[in-house]
Design a protein around this motif. Structure first.
Motif, short mmCIF file in Angstrom:
data_model
loop_
_atom_site.label_atom_id
_atom_site.label_comp_id
_atom_site.label_asym_id
_atom_site.label_seq_id
_atom_site.Cartn_x
_atom_site.Cartn_y
_atom_site.Cartn_z
N ARG A 1 18.60 1.59 13.58
CA ARG A 1 18.66 1.82 14.88
C ARG A 1 19.20 3.26 15.10
NH1 ARG A 1 21.41 -2.27 11.81
NH2 ARG A 1 23.48 -1.88 11.46
N THR A 2 19.66 3.59 13.90
CA THR A 2 20.41 5.29 14.15
C THR A 2 20.22 6.19 14.61
OG1 THR A 2 20.13 5.17 12.14
CG2 THR A 2 22.14 3.52 12.16
N GLY A 3 17.89 5.99 14.25
CA GLY A 3 17.14 6.54 14.87
C GLY A 3 16.80 8.04 13.39
N ARG A 4 17.07 7.31 12.86
CA ARG A 4 16.61 7.24 11.04
C ARG A 4 15.82 7.32 10.58
NH1 ARG A 4 22.04 6.42 7.58
NH2 ARG A 4 21.36 7.58 6.32
N THR A 5 15.35 8.07 9.49
CA THR A 5 13.75 7.12 8.37
C THR A 5 13.86 7.10 7.38
OG1 THR A 5 13.02 9.51 8.10
CG2 THR A 5 11.70 8.47 10.49
N PHE A 6 13.14 6.40 6.51
CA PHE A 6 14.07 5.68 5.40
C PHE A 6 12.38 5.95 4.31
CE2 PHE A 6 16.99 4.28 8.07
CZ PHE A 6 18.74 4.49 7.56
N ASN A 7 12.59 6.06 3.01
CA ASN A 7 11.25 5.51 2.30
C ASN A 7 11.91 4.85 1.35
OD1 ASN A 7 12.93 5.94 -0.11
ND2 ASN A 7 12.62 8.35 -0.46
N LEU A 8 10.64 4.14 0.97
CA LEU A 8 10.56 2.54 1.15
C LEU A 8 11.21 2.64 -0.63
CD1 LEU A 8 9.20 0.21 0.89
CD2 LEU A 8 6.94 0.49 -0.83
N ARG A 9 11.99 3.36 -1.58
CA ARG A 9 12.06 3.42 -2.61
C ARG A 9 13.65 3.40 -2.01
NH1 ARG A 9 11.40 7.30 -4.25
NH2 ARG A 9 10.83 7.46 -6.54
N TRP A 10 13.82 3.49 -0.10
CA TRP A 10 15.31 3.54 -0.25
C TRP A 10 15.48 1.99 0.38
CZ3 TRP A 10 18.82 1.76 3.99
CH2 TRP A 10 19.40 2.00 3.76
N PRO B 1 0.35 -0.69 0.46
CA PRO B 1 0.61 0.15 -0.17
C PRO B 1 1.01 1.53 -0.34
CG PRO B 1 -0.34 -1.06 2.67
CD PRO B 1 0.44 -2.30 0.98
N HIS B 2 2.37 1.35 0.02
CA HIS B 2 2.79 2.89 -0.30
C HIS B 2 3.25 2.70 -1.48
CE1 HIS B 2 2.90 2.38 4.71
NE2 HIS B 2 3.20 1.10 4.56
N GLY B 3 3.87 3.84 -1.36
CA GLY B 3 4.83 4.67 -2.75
C GLY B 3 5.85 4.59 -2.13
N LEU B 4 6.81 4.37 -3.02
CA LEU B 4 8.28 4.71 -3.15
C LEU B 4 8.24 5.84 -2.31
CD1 LEU B 4 9.46 3.55 -6.79
CD2 LEU B 4 9.04 2.54 -4.46
N ASP B 5 7.96 6.95 -1.93
CA ASP B 5 8.08 8.34 -1.60
C ASP B 5 7.95 7.78 0.28
OD1 ASP B 5 9.48 9.31 -3.68
OD2 ASP B 5 7.56 10.19 -4.38
N ASP B 6 7.05 7.15 0.10
CA ASP B 6 6.78 6.98 1.34
C ASP B 6 7.69 7.04 2.23
OD1 ASP B 6 4.06 7.82 0.25
OD2 ASP B 6 3.65 5.24 0.82
N LEU B 7 7.42 7.79 3.77
CA LEU B 7 8.34 7.44 4.83
C LEU B 7 8.15 6.33 5.51
CD1 LEU B 7 10.07 10.92 6.19
CD2 LEU B 7 10.93 9.40 4.87
N GLY B 8 8.94 5.76 5.86
CA GLY B 8 8.68 4.10 7.34
C GLY B 8 8.12 5.20 8.55
N VAL B 9 7.62 4.34 8.91
CA VAL B 9 6.62 5.06 10.49
C VAL B 9 7.57 4.40 11.76
CG1 VAL B 9 4.53 5.60 10.02
CG2 VAL B 9 4.86 3.28 11.08
N GLY B 10 8.81 3.79 11.53
CA GLY B 10 9.50 3.26 12.97
C GLY B 10 10.89 4.41 12.16
N LYS B 11 11.18 3.60 13.50
CA LYS B 11 12.66 3.92 13.19
C LYS B 11 13.78 2.79 13.22
CE LYS B 11 11.83 8.05 14.17
NZ LYS B 11 12.10 9.51 13.38
#
Length: 175
Positions: free
Chosen positions: A137-146, A125-135
């Motif tokens: 271990r580095t504390g960073r967020t990532f989009n589905l493409r990444w 259901p996610h688009g490639l640019d959608d950011l993950g809602v979890g973190k």
């Protein structure tokens, strides 16, 4: 030891004309199937064979590791599920790779495939640019493409390891 090619190849070559998302998903599935193919036809003892001691790397451990990786990126980082590790522990963070005689490919493969199924369902259901809602271990967020690109890289790197381990076990080589 004679060198043989692994003949059965259930992988589907990714399309050369697909769009971005389809290409990412096809390449990820191609690499997932590559790891499965590297394990094909081996018994549990062979799958536990170490790559090149003192390294602990082995095919069974790679399958277990990729189950952990699928879980981490799609369930934890993309959707924010609060899950523990499948194999790893605080005492042995590399327990996924550190296999014992009791660890089986049947269990590891089933767990890995279940995590892949979860990953597909969660990403759908996610688009490639959608950011993950979890973190992470580095504390960073990532989009589905990444996440897709990282998963392709992770599998490609470990498939290189798997290719060398398989050749060491029985001389079989393949793409």
């Amino acid at each position: 030891m004679t060198t043989e090619r692994i003949e059965s190849d259930p992988r589907v070559d990714p399309s050369t004309t697909s769009g971005e998302r389809e290409a990412l998903e096809q390449w990820l599935d191609f690499h997932r199937a590559t790891l499965a193919g590297k394990c094909e036809g081996l018994d549990d003892a062979q799958l536990r064979t170490l790559s090149a001691p003192p390294s602990d790397l082995n095919l069974l451990g790679l399958v277990r590791h990729m189950a952990e990786v699928e879980r981490g990126w799609f369930r934890r980082v993309l959707t924010g599920e609060d899950l523990g590790w499948i194999y790893s522990t605080e005492e042995d963070p590399d327990r996924d790779i550190h296999v014992t005689d009791e660890d089986t490919y049947e269990e590891a493969y089933a767990t890995w495939q279940a995590e892949i199924a979860h990953a597909r369902a969660l990403a759908a259901p996610h688009g490639l640019d959608d950011l993950g809602v979890g973190k992470h271990r580095t504390g960073r967020t990532f989009n589905l493409r990444w996440i897709y690109l990282h998963m392709i890289e992770e599998y490609a790197r470990h498939n290189g390891h798997a290719d060398l381990i398989r050749e060491r076990i029985d001389g079989a080589t393949g793409d």
